[in-house]
Design a protein around this motif. Structure first.
Motif, PDB file in Angstrom:
ATOM      1  N   GLY A 112      -1.207  -2.002  -8.870  1.00 20.65           N
ATOM      2  CA  GLY A 112       0.114  -2.921  -8.282  1.00 20.65           C
ATOM      3  C   GLY A 112      -0.426  -4.323  -7.847  1.00 20.65           C
ATOM      4  O   GLY A 112      -1.260  -4.718  -8.237  1.00 20.65           O
ATOM      5  N   GLU A 113       0.647  -4.895  -7.289  1.00 19.70           N
ATOM      6  CA  GLU A 113       0.498  -6.287  -7.076  1.00 19.70           C
ATOM      7  C   GLU A 113      -0.291  -6.503  -5.987  1.00 19.70           C
ATOM      8  O   GLU A 113      -1.258  -7.033  -5.996  1.00 19.70           O
ATOM      9  N   ALA A 114       0.635  -6.383  -4.536  1.00 19.17           N
ATOM     10  CA  ALA A 114       0.139  -6.692  -3.375  1.00 19.17           C
ATOM     11  C   ALA A 114       0.915  -6.132  -2.329  1.00 19.17           C
ATOM     12  O   ALA A 114       1.911  -5.562  -2.484  1.00 19.17           O
ATOM     13  N   PRO A 115       0.154  -5.859  -1.287  1.00 15.64           N
ATOM     14  CA  PRO A 115       0.845  -5.106  -0.178  1.00 15.64           C
ATOM     15  C   PRO A 115       1.975  -5.872   0.471  1.00 15.64           C
ATOM     16  O   PRO A 115       2.006  -6.913   0.443  1.00 15.64           O
ATOM     17  N   GLY A 116       3.044  -4.985   0.672  1.00 14.25           N
ATOM     18  CA  GLY A 116       4.274  -5.417   1.678  1.00 14.25           C
ATOM     19  C   GLY A 116       3.950  -5.089   2.937  1.00 14.25           C
ATOM     20  O   GLY A 116       2.780  -4.824   3.609  1.00 14.25           O
ATOM     21  N   GLU A 119       2.720  -1.440   3.874  1.00  6.67           N
ATOM     22  CA  GLU A 119       1.355  -1.403   3.261  1.00  6.67           C
ATOM     23  C   GLU A 119       0.428  -2.053   4.300  1.00  6.67           C
ATOM     24  O   GLU A 119      -0.572  -1.464   4.651  1.00  6.67           O
ATOM     25  N   PRO A 125      -1.973   1.359  -0.082  1.00 13.35           N
ATOM     26  CA  PRO A 125      -0.883   0.585  -0.960  1.00 13.35           C
ATOM     27  C   PRO A 125       0.061   1.808  -1.250  1.00 13.35           C
ATOM     28  O   PRO A 125       0.128   3.061  -0.992  1.00 13.35           O
ATOM     29  N   PHE A 126       1.525   1.161  -1.609  1.00 15.94           N
ATOM     30  CA  PHE A 126       2.478   1.900  -1.912  1.00 15.94           C
ATOM     31  C   PHE A 126       2.933   2.852  -0.922  1.00 15.94           C
ATOM     32  O   PHE A 126       3.072   4.099  -1.292  1.00 15.94           O
ATOM     33  N   ASN A 153      -4.311  -2.522  -5.582  1.00 17.12           N
ATOM     34  CA  ASN A 153      -3.434  -3.513  -5.942  1.00 17.12           C
ATOM     35  C   ASN A 153      -4.188  -4.660  -6.344  1.00 17.12           C
ATOM     36  O   ASN A 153      -5.412  -4.607  -6.211  1.00 17.12           O
ATOM     37  N   HIS A 226       7.583  -2.541 -12.282  1.00 18.72           N
ATOM     38  CA  HIS A 226       7.246  -2.217 -11.041  1.00 18.72           C
ATOM     39  C   HIS A 226       8.221  -1.401 -10.318  1.00 18.72           C
ATOM     40  O   HIS A 226       9.648  -1.666 -10.489  1.00 18.72           O
TER      41      HIS A 226
END
Ligand code: URA
Length: 254
Positions: A112-116, A119, A125-126, A153, A226
């Motif tokens: 994936g891209e980056a933690p939110g 996360e 992650p996710f 990520n 995504h």
């Protein structure tokens, strides 16, 4: 004037004789109260600057990341190396390192891209809304992070306010991602979203890229929409479903 000088000199001589002087030691009088002239200053050696003064050399964060990633011989070592890496500003604003989740060594590795925010809070992650959709997508083709998928990520720390990753942040973390994939050694990669495509394929344009198998890091790789995009654009779930079926077929046949 001459006679005054003569008489003065004779009087001074008589006075000195009276004081006990019995020898003449110089032709000219010495004034011992004179302030001596300042001593000549020693010549200042000319400083010839031949080179710039030596400065401590600046650290190249990408080179430091490469060295740190290369030093890891397994996934635990890589997690520790990332945890000790101090050159990425994102780390200072993040609560947790988000390294990976799922089964290390699984056949499928999702990038994936980056933690939110969620996360970042959990250090996995996710796990937010996009992650819940991802879990449902995986379940639809009999996969899960508990049994058969490994997830990471591009960036291991949350960008502030969930802003897009900056190219220099991606470049700095790239050696860790490359090493992560090499150590996890999956059969296939699933590359989710534009930033992940940029990091692993060197290009973006997920609408065109998705669904076509390509090679990344020497592995078969499938770019996909995504899940966060799918939450905003439910109509795109049709393509995502086709991509999941393609992944399932690849795992069955490969
Ligand atoms: N989006 C991502 O790309 N990764 C996460 O871990 C969460 C949301």
């Amino acid at each position: 004037m001459e006679s005054v000088n003569y008489h003065n000199a004779a009087a001074m001589l008589a006075w000195q004789i009276e004081l006990g002087a019995d020898e003449c030691i110089g032709d000219v009088p010495v004034n011992r109260y004179d302030v001596p002239p300042p001593a000549p200053k020693p010549a200042i050696a000319r400083i010839v600057q031949t080179a710039e003064p030596e400065m401590p050399s600046e650290i190249d964060p990408v080179a430091a990341a490469r060295a740190a990633a290369a030093s890891a011989s397994d996934l635990d070592g890589l997690r520790a190396a990332l945890g000790a890496f101090e050159h990425c500003e994102l780390k200072r604003g993040a609560r947790n390192l988000v390294f990976a989740d799922g089964v290390p060594g699984a056949r499928v590795m999702i990038v994936g891209e980056a933690p939110g925010r969620d996360e970042d809070r959990e250090g996995r992650p996710f796990v937010g809304p996009a992650g819940q959709l991802l879990d449902k997508m995986l379940a639809a083709i009999d996969l899960s992070r508990e049994t058969s998928v490994y997830i990471t990520n591009v960036l291991p720390w949350r960008p502030p306010q969930n802003r897009d990753p900056k190219p220099e942040e991606v470049a700095m973390m790239q050696p860790f991602l490359d090493r992560h994939i090499a150590l996890a050694n999956p059969d296939v990669l699933v590359i989710m979203g534009n930033h992940s495509c940029q990091a692993l394929l060197g290009k973006r344009g997920i609408t065109r890229l998705r669904g076509d198998w390509v090679e990344a890091q020497g592995k078969p790789a499938l770019p996909m929409f995504h899940p966060a995009y799918l939450l905003r654009t439910p109509l795109a779930k049709r393509e995502a479903w086709a991509d999941l079926l393609s992944l399932k077929a690849r795992l069955r046949d490969g």
